[in-house]
Design a protein around this motif. Sequence first.
Motif, mmCIF file in Angstrom:
data_model
loop_
_atom_site.group_PDB
_atom_site.id
_atom_site.type_symbol
_atom_site.label_atom_id
_atom_site.label_comp_id
_atom_site.label_asym_id
_atom_site.label_seq_id
_atom_site.Cartn_x
_atom_site.Cartn_y
_atom_site.Cartn_z
ATOM 1 N N LEU A 96 -26.849 -21.362 -0.476
ATOM 2 C CA LEU A 96 -26.869 -21.707 -2.099
ATOM 3 C C LEU A 96 -25.614 -21.264 -2.809
ATOM 4 N N GLU A 97 -25.012 -20.167 -2.233
ATOM 5 C CA GLU A 97 -23.832 -19.432 -2.788
ATOM 6 C C GLU A 97 -22.627 -19.616 -1.924
ATOM 7 N N MET A 98 -21.661 -19.586 -2.591
ATOM 8 C CA MET A 98 -20.391 -19.570 -2.028
ATOM 9 C C MET A 98 -20.100 -18.156 -1.255
ATOM 10 N N SER A 99 -19.482 -18.193 -0.074
ATOM 11 C CA SER A 99 -19.120 -17.072 0.612
ATOM 12 C C SER A 99 -17.794 -16.645 0.041
ATOM 13 N N LYS A 100 -17.836 -15.130 0.337
ATOM 14 C CA LYS A 100 -16.695 -14.319 -0.082
ATOM 15 C C LYS A 100 -16.191 -13.709 0.760
ATOM 16 N N VAL A 101 -15.148 -12.925 0.872
ATOM 17 C CA VAL A 101 -14.640 -12.055 1.993
ATOM 18 C C VAL A 101 -14.278 -10.734 1.264
ATOM 19 N N GLU A 102 -14.712 -9.526 1.814
ATOM 20 C CA GLU A 102 -14.070 -8.294 1.119
ATOM 21 C C GLU A 102 -12.499 -8.079 1.290
ATOM 22 N N LEU A 103 -11.942 -7.988 0.111
ATOM 23 C CA LEU A 103 -10.344 -7.622 0.367
ATOM 24 C C LEU A 103 -9.986 -6.383 1.001
ATOM 25 N N SER A 104 -10.995 -5.546 1.355
ATOM 26 C CA SER A 104 -10.581 -4.507 2.101
ATOM 27 C C SER A 104 -10.479 -4.834 3.819
ATOM 28 N N THR A 105 -11.032 -5.782 3.856
ATOM 29 C CA THR A 105 -11.173 -6.319 5.437
ATOM 30 C C THR A 105 -9.792 -7.138 5.910
ATOM 31 N N ILE A 106 -9.262 -7.743 4.768
ATOM 32 C CA ILE A 106 -8.133 -8.560 5.041
ATOM 33 C C ILE A 106 -6.869 -8.011 4.589
ATOM 34 N N MET A 107 -6.883 -7.058 3.661
ATOM 35 C CA MET A 107 -5.815 -6.782 3.110
ATOM 36 C C MET A 107 -4.799 -6.015 4.326
ATOM 37 N N THR A 108 -3.377 -5.891 4.012
ATOM 38 C CA THR A 108 -2.479 -5.107 4.646
ATOM 39 C C THR A 108 -2.049 -3.860 3.802
ATOM 40 N N ARG A 109 -1.803 -2.695 4.364
ATOM 41 C CA ARG A 109 -1.584 -1.627 3.783
ATOM 42 C C ARG A 109 -0.117 -1.394 3.823
ATOM 43 N N HIS A 110 0.403 -0.925 2.793
ATOM 44 C CA HIS A 110 1.912 -0.436 2.820
ATOM 45 C C HIS A 110 2.010 0.706 1.733
ATOM 46 N N THR A 111 2.824 1.738 2.597
ATOM 47 C CA THR A 111 3.248 2.982 1.711
ATOM 48 C C THR A 111 4.420 2.976 1.556
ATOM 49 N N SER A 112 4.730 3.282 0.022
ATOM 50 C CA SER A 112 6.171 3.723 -0.478
ATOM 51 C C SER A 112 6.605 4.810 0.298
ATOM 52 N N PRO A 113 7.938 4.803 0.589
ATOM 53 C CA PRO A 113 8.458 6.114 1.339
ATOM 54 C C PRO A 113 8.467 6.973 0.202
ATOM 55 N N PRO A 114 8.430 8.320 0.790
ATOM 56 C CA PRO A 114 8.548 9.424 -0.300
ATOM 57 C C PRO A 114 9.890 9.499 -1.042
ATOM 58 N N ARG A 115 10.019 9.890 -2.242
ATOM 59 C CA ARG A 115 11.277 10.170 -2.722
ATOM 60 C C ARG A 115 11.986 11.405 -2.350
ATOM 61 N N ARG A 116 13.303 11.186 -2.065
ATOM 62 C CA ARG A 116 13.824 12.391 -1.860
ATOM 63 C C ARG A 116 14.118 13.321 -3.077
ATOM 64 N N ILE A 117 13.447 14.541 -2.924
ATOM 65 C CA ILE A 117 13.862 15.417 -4.044
ATOM 66 C C ILE A 117 15.298 16.025 -3.982
ATOM 67 N N MET A 118 16.260 16.100 -4.699
ATOM 68 C CA MET A 118 17.745 16.954 -4.590
ATOM 69 C C MET A 118 17.432 18.113 -5.162
ATOM 70 N N LYS A 119 17.736 19.089 -4.678
ATOM 71 C CA LYS A 119 17.806 20.464 -5.172
ATOM 72 C C LYS A 119 18.739 20.680 -6.274
#
Length: 283
Positions: A96-119
């Motif tokens: 009776l209802e449309m299916s849906k998918v949890e985004l957390s199960t199909i998403m890919t993860r990407h982490t930004s590289p840490p910024r280099r802190i100059m002294k």
Amino acid sequence: MVSNVKSIDSVLMLHFATYSANPPLYKILEQASTLGGRPIGMVDIEQILAISPLYKIVRVDELLTIGFQTARKDRDRISAFLEDLNHWIKTNTNKLEMSKVELSTIMTRHTSPPRRIMKPRSARSSPVKKKKFDELKNMKSKFEFLEKDAQIERSNNQGLSLLDRIKLKESKAKEEVSAKSLETKYQEYLTGKVCDVYDIIYQLYKAQPDQFKSFSMARIIQVVKDSLEHPLDEQEISDIVKLIALKLIKYNLIEKNNIQILRVRDLNREEDLKLFELTPSCA
């Protein structure tokens, strides 16, 4: 649901026409809602992705972004989605209802590289190493620059010493004050003679029946010289007439064929002399 896909696709294509990075998901949904004229939210995108993997969801740190799936870029996306939707309907007739998918199960993860802190570099530190005793060397270039600067300074100051320049400045200041003082005294002198000259012009004005009356400067000068017990010189008379013309709009001093003409109208001796802070009994 098809209209939602069309709106999202249109907004995404507009984005990628200018940018290469995937846009934030929330921003695309907001723009698609505006374009489609109805709200499109996270549930809608979950239902679309449950039917067909049209989009790629990437989580960058804490932000969800959206992009096209590479495998679907070159196909007719709307037609492909309709095929997938019809297939889902045929295979899920009892739902009776449309299916849906949890985004957390199909998403890919990407982490930004840490910024280099100059002294931070100390203000005292320098990237260029100096050899010991460099500043103590009698380098020729140092003396050349000093000599050049001294020559320029002497040229700008016309060879005068500091004391001479101070004296010259004071002398010029005194001359300016003296010149202003003489000009002020001359203006005061002219103002003191306004009443005499005004009265003579006033008599000439009253002697003519016309409303607008004109007199040449030469005639005014001659009449004033003949009328005063202590005559004024011609330049003084001319300056007094100009002074009156500056104060009274009824005095119009014009020049025609190198001849100065004074045109006067509607003179009122009592009111006119008040502009010069003179009383009617000044004469």
